[in-house]
Motif scaffolding. Structure first.
Motif, PDB file in Angstrom:
ATOM      1  N   VAL A 209      -9.993  -9.357   4.042  1.00  7.46           N
ATOM      2  CA  VAL A 209      -9.725  -7.941   3.771  1.00  7.46           C
ATOM      3  C   VAL A 209      -8.255  -7.736   3.424  1.00  7.46           C
ATOM      4  CG1 VAL A 209      -9.702  -5.625   4.758  1.00  7.46           C
ATOM      5  CG2 VAL A 209     -11.634  -7.145   5.196  1.00  7.46           C
ATOM      6  N   ASP A 210      -7.348  -8.398   4.152  1.00  9.71           N
ATOM      7  CA  ASP A 210      -5.924  -8.261   3.846  1.00  9.71           C
ATOM      8  C   ASP A 210      -5.605  -8.797   2.453  1.00  9.71           C
ATOM      9  OD1 ASP A 210      -5.173  -6.996   6.160  1.00  9.71           O
ATOM     10  OD2 ASP A 210      -4.600  -8.821   7.208  1.00  9.71           O
ATOM     11  N   ALA A 211      -6.263  -9.890   2.065  1.00  8.96           N
ATOM     12  CA  ALA A 211      -6.040 -10.444   0.731  1.00  8.96           C
ATOM     13  C   ALA A 211      -6.499  -9.462  -0.341  1.00  8.96           C
ATOM     14  CB  ALA A 211      -6.781 -11.779   0.583  1.00  8.96           C
ATOM     15  N   VAL A 212      -7.610  -8.778  -0.102  1.00  3.59           N
ATOM     16  CA  VAL A 212      -8.109  -7.787  -1.058  1.00  3.59           C
ATOM     17  C   VAL A 212      -7.129  -6.625  -1.168  1.00  3.59           C
ATOM     18  CG1 VAL A 212      -9.930  -6.086  -1.471  1.00  3.59           C
ATOM     19  CG2 VAL A 212     -10.541  -8.402  -0.775  1.00  3.59           C
ATOM     20  N   ILE A 213      -6.625  -6.136  -0.030  1.00  2.00           N
ATOM     21  CA  ILE A 213      -5.672  -5.023  -0.052  1.00  2.00           C
ATOM     22  C   ILE A 213      -4.402  -5.424  -0.790  1.00  2.00           C
ATOM     23  CG2 ILE A 213      -4.210  -3.540   1.370  1.00  2.00           C
ATOM     24  CD1 ILE A 213      -6.381  -3.739   3.541  1.00  2.00           C
ATOM     25  N   GLU A 214      -3.900  -6.612  -0.491  1.00  2.66           N
ATOM     26  CA  GLU A 214      -2.681  -7.094  -1.140  1.00  2.66           C
ATOM     27  C   GLU A 214      -2.859  -7.155  -2.650  1.00  2.66           C
ATOM     28  OE1 GLU A 214      -0.565 -11.382  -1.245  1.00  2.66           O
ATOM     29  OE2 GLU A 214      -0.818 -10.527   0.759  1.00  2.66           O
ATOM     30  N   LEU A 215      -4.007  -7.644  -3.084  1.00  9.47           N
ATOM     31  CA  LEU A 215      -4.257  -7.751  -4.515  1.00  9.47           C
ATOM     32  C   LEU A 215      -4.433  -6.371  -5.147  1.00  9.47           C
ATOM     33  CD1 LEU A 215      -4.393 -10.129  -6.419  1.00  9.47           C
ATOM     34  CD2 LEU A 215      -6.871 -10.085  -6.232  1.00  9.47           C
ATOM     35  N   ALA A 216      -5.097  -5.463  -4.441  1.00 13.21           N
ATOM     36  CA  ALA A 216      -5.262  -4.099  -4.966  1.00 13.21           C
ATOM     37  C   ALA A 216      -3.913  -3.417  -5.127  1.00 13.21           C
ATOM     38  CB  ALA A 216      -6.164  -3.290  -4.046  1.00 13.21           C
ATOM     39  N   LEU A 217      -3.021  -3.602  -4.167  1.00 15.32           N
ATOM     40  CA  LEU A 217      -1.686  -3.015  -4.274  1.00 15.32           C
ATOM     41  C   LEU A 217      -0.888  -3.641  -5.410  1.00 15.32           C
ATOM     42  CD1 LEU A 217      -0.666  -2.730  -0.502  1.00 15.32           C
ATOM     43  CD2 LEU A 217      -1.435  -0.904  -2.015  1.00 15.32           C
ATOM     44  N   SER A 218      -1.138  -4.923  -5.680  1.00 15.11           N
ATOM     45  CA  SER A 218      -0.379  -5.619  -6.718  1.00 15.11           C
ATOM     46  C   SER A 218      -0.651  -5.059  -8.107  1.00 15.11           C
ATOM     47  CB  SER A 218      -0.712  -7.119  -6.703  1.00 15.11           C
ATOM     48  OG  SER A 218      -1.976  -7.373  -7.299  1.00 15.11           O
ATOM     49  N   GLY A 219      -1.794  -4.390  -8.283  1.00 15.75           N
ATOM     50  CA  GLY A 219      -2.135  -3.860  -9.593  1.00 15.75           C
ATOM     51  C   GLY A 219      -1.603  -2.473  -9.873  1.00 15.75           C
ATOM     52  N   LEU A 220      -0.853  -1.897  -8.933  1.00 14.35           N
ATOM     53  CA  LEU A 220      -0.386  -0.519  -9.097  1.00 14.35           C
ATOM     54  C   LEU A 220       0.920  -0.448  -9.877  1.00 14.35           C
ATOM     55  CD1 LEU A 220      -1.012   0.932  -5.520  1.00 14.35           C
ATOM     56  CD2 LEU A 220      -2.515   1.042  -7.522  1.00 14.35           C
ATOM     57  N   GLY A 221       1.047   0.592 -10.685  1.00 17.43           N
ATOM     58  CA  GLY A 221       2.318   0.884 -11.319  1.00 17.43           C
ATOM     59  C   GLY A 221       3.227   1.626 -10.357  1.00 17.43           C
ATOM     60  N   GLU A 222       4.471   1.878 -10.788  1.00 21.75           N
ATOM     61  CA  GLU A 222       5.451   2.511  -9.898  1.00 21.75           C
ATOM     62  C   GLU A 222       5.019   3.912  -9.476  1.00 21.75           C
ATOM     63  OE1 GLU A 222       9.373   2.434 -11.456  1.00 21.75           O
ATOM     64  OE2 GLU A 222       9.430   0.253 -11.689  1.00 21.75           O
ATOM     65  N   THR A 223       4.480   4.687 -10.420  1.00 18.39           N
ATOM     66  CA  THR A 223       4.071   6.059 -10.082  1.00 18.39           C
ATOM     67  C   THR A 223       2.926   6.047  -9.096  1.00 18.39           C
ATOM     68  OG1 THR A 223       4.765   6.888 -12.246  1.00 18.39           O
ATOM     69  CG2 THR A 223       3.221   8.256 -10.993  1.00 18.39           C
ATOM     70  N   GLU A 224       1.909   5.204  -9.354  1.00 18.50           N
ATOM     71  CA  GLU A 224       0.762   5.140  -8.446  1.00 18.50           C
ATOM     72  C   GLU A 224       1.205   4.721  -7.042  1.00 18.50           C
ATOM     73  OE1 GLU A 224       0.781   3.711 -11.433  1.00 18.50           O
ATOM     74  OE2 GLU A 224      -0.584   5.090 -12.472  1.00 18.50           O
ATOM     75  N   TYR A 225       2.118   3.742  -6.981  1.00 17.29           N
ATOM     76  CA  TYR A 225       2.542   3.286  -5.661  1.00 17.29           C
ATOM     77  C   TYR A 225       3.359   4.354  -4.946  1.00 17.29           C
ATOM     78  CZ  TYR A 225       3.859   0.357  -1.808  1.00 17.29           C
ATOM     79  OH  TYR A 225       4.010  -0.132  -0.533  1.00 17.29           O
ATOM     80  N   ARG A 226       4.204   5.093  -5.688  1.00 14.77           N
ATOM     81  CA  ARG A 226       4.997   6.152  -5.051  1.00 14.77           C
ATOM     82  C   ARG A 226       4.082   7.233  -4.501  1.00 14.77           C
ATOM     83  NH1 ARG A 226       8.056   7.609  -1.480  1.00 14.77           N
ATOM     84  NH2 ARG A 226       9.235   9.546  -1.785  1.00 14.77           N
ATOM     85  N   VAL A 227       3.044   7.601  -5.266  1.00 16.16           N
ATOM     86  CA  VAL A 227       2.082   8.584  -4.767  1.00 16.16           C
ATOM     87  C   VAL A 227       1.384   8.045  -3.523  1.00 16.16           C
ATOM     88  CG1 VAL A 227      -0.106   9.746  -5.274  1.00 16.16           C
ATOM     89  CG2 VAL A 227       1.720   9.723  -6.978  1.00 16.16           C
ATOM     90  N   LEU A 228       1.026   6.774  -3.531  1.00 14.76           N
ATOM     91  CA  LEU A 228       0.369   6.181  -2.370  1.00 14.76           C
ATOM     92  C   LEU A 228       1.287   6.209  -1.152  1.00 14.76           C
ATOM     93  CD1 LEU A 228      -2.289   4.804  -1.547  1.00 14.76           C
ATOM     94  CD2 LEU A 228      -1.234   2.616  -2.109  1.00 14.76           C
ATOM     95  N   GLU A 229       2.583   5.981  -1.357  1.00  9.52           N
ATOM     96  CA  GLU A 229       3.536   6.071  -0.242  1.00  9.52           C
ATOM     97  C   GLU A 229       3.576   7.488   0.328  1.00  9.52           C
ATOM     98  OE1 GLU A 229       7.128   2.913  -0.742  1.00  9.52           O
ATOM     99  OE2 GLU A 229       7.136   4.605  -2.146  1.00  9.52           O
ATOM    100  N   LEU A 230       3.603   8.488  -0.550  1.00  6.40           N
ATOM    101  CA  LEU A 230       3.654   9.880  -0.095  1.00  6.40           C
ATOM    102  C   LEU A 230       2.385  10.232   0.686  1.00  6.40           C
ATOM    103  CD1 LEU A 230       5.092  11.580  -3.308  1.00  6.40           C
ATOM    104  CD2 LEU A 230       6.271  11.309  -1.115  1.00  6.40           C
ATOM    105  N   LEU A 231       1.231   9.816   0.176  1.00  3.49           N
ATOM    106  CA  LEU A 231      -0.022  10.122   0.853  1.00  3.49           C
ATOM    107  C   LEU A 231      -0.125   9.371   2.182  1.00  3.49           C
ATOM    108  CD1 LEU A 231      -2.592  10.035  -2.111  1.00  3.49           C
ATOM    109  CD2 LEU A 231      -1.246  11.947  -1.262  1.00  3.49           C
ATOM    110  N   SER A 232       0.389   8.154   2.228  1.00  2.00           N
ATOM    111  CA  SER A 232       0.314   7.357   3.459  1.00  2.00           C
ATOM    112  C   SER A 232       1.209   7.915   4.551  1.00  2.00           C
ATOM    113  CB  SER A 232       0.706   5.902   3.166  1.00  2.00           C
ATOM    114  OG  SER A 232      -0.211   5.290   2.293  1.00  2.00           O
TER     115      SER A 232
END
Length: 293
Positions: A209-232
């Motif tokens: 499961v951790d490997a899947v999460i790590e890989l899913a996060l690796s595919g994000l662009g900067e905007t998507e990741y910043r939004v994910l940080e705000l939501l988290s």
């Protein structure tokens, strides 16, 4: 009714599905509360604040009573309300959010440890222990992604899909992330499995499961990741739809849609989506996007 289970097994998603299917049977209202929003730094729940928030939603702040709990019971007496409580930690917490006499339905979620709470087990009508999906059901969830389903007529891809749901531990949240990654990146299932198995071969190896999460996060662009940080960073699972717009503008809405498609957010309307708990913990710990596969 109480749903118990480990993180990622689909408790919050099940609540959303219950609300979708049953809202027409409760004309007096469907109320949802993620109790994480009303906990302090030590995890202690502010019961009065939860009750007052429910009274506000019911437009019943002026109902008489000596305590918010009394007013809530009075306001809901004789009505029919569907109350959904995410993240109940004990029988005491469940008991403080009680409704008046009426054709209500209360559905709560909590961790597996609740099964040891004898008072809770004795007071609830039904207790469901949600576990990982059976292999065939996990495959069906994976095939709900058109980009995956198109590939599975190939025997090699079908075999890789079986391996993929095994790596995901048959957890719905992980399967959705894997399917969303295939869809977003245009990968073959075999390529995704190879990438995951490469990560699983590291020392010390992550869980599947951790490997899947790590890989899913690796595919994000900067905007998507910043939004994910705000939501988290938001304390509850259900996040206001406008969160992120002040900082990022309209791209925030597009990023949320992409995050939901990638399985990193719970499905739902914009005002109801929130970060999958398994992902939230990784993002809060500082796990960032890496190079795309």
């Amino acid at each position: 009714m109480v749903l118990i289970g480990d993180e990622g097994v689909g408790k919050s998603a099940t609540l959303a599905e219950i609300a979708h299917r049953l809202h027409g049977s409760f004309p007096d209202g469907v109320l949802h509360r993620d109790l994480a929003q009303w906990r302090d730094g030590k995890g202690i729940l502010d019961h009065d604040a939860v009750q007052r928030s429910l009274l506000r939603d019911l437009h019943a702040q002026d109902v008489t009573g000596t305590t918010p709990a009394d007013r809530l019971r009075t306001a809901t007496a004789g009505s029919g309300v569907l109350l959904l409580l995410d993240g109940v930690a004990s029988s005491a917490e469940l008991g403080t959010v009680s409704l008046g006499t009426g054709p209500h339905l209360v559905v709560a979620t909590g961790p597996p440890e609740l099964v040891r709470d004898e008072e809770l087990v004795g007071r609830v009508r039904r207790l469901f222990d949600l576990r990982e999906l059976p292999p065939n059901d996990a495959m069906e969830l994976l095939r709900s992604f058109p980009g995956v389903d198109r590939r599975l007529s190939d025997p090699d891809e079908h075999a890789s899909a079986r391996r993929l749901v095994e790596i995901c531990g048959h957890l719905p949240a992980a399967v959705r992330m894997a399917g969303g990654h295939v869809e977003a990146q245009g990968l073959s299932v075999t390529a995704l499995v190879r990438a995951l198995e490469s990560r699983l071969a590291t020392v010390p190896p992550p869980t599947g499961v951790d490997a899947v999460i790590e890989l899913a996060l690796s595919g994000l662009g900067e905007t998507e990741y910043r939004v994910l940080e705000l939501l988290s960073a938001y304390p509850g699972r259900r996040v206001p739809g406008e969160l992120g717009r002040a900082e990022l503008g309209e791209p925030a809405a597009r990023a949320r849609a992409e995050l939901e498609g990638s399985g990193l957010l719970h499905p739902g309307e914009a005002a109801e989506t929130g970060v999958v708990e398994l992902v939230r913990a990784r993002v809060r710990a500082g796990a960032g996007p890496r190079a795309r596969l």
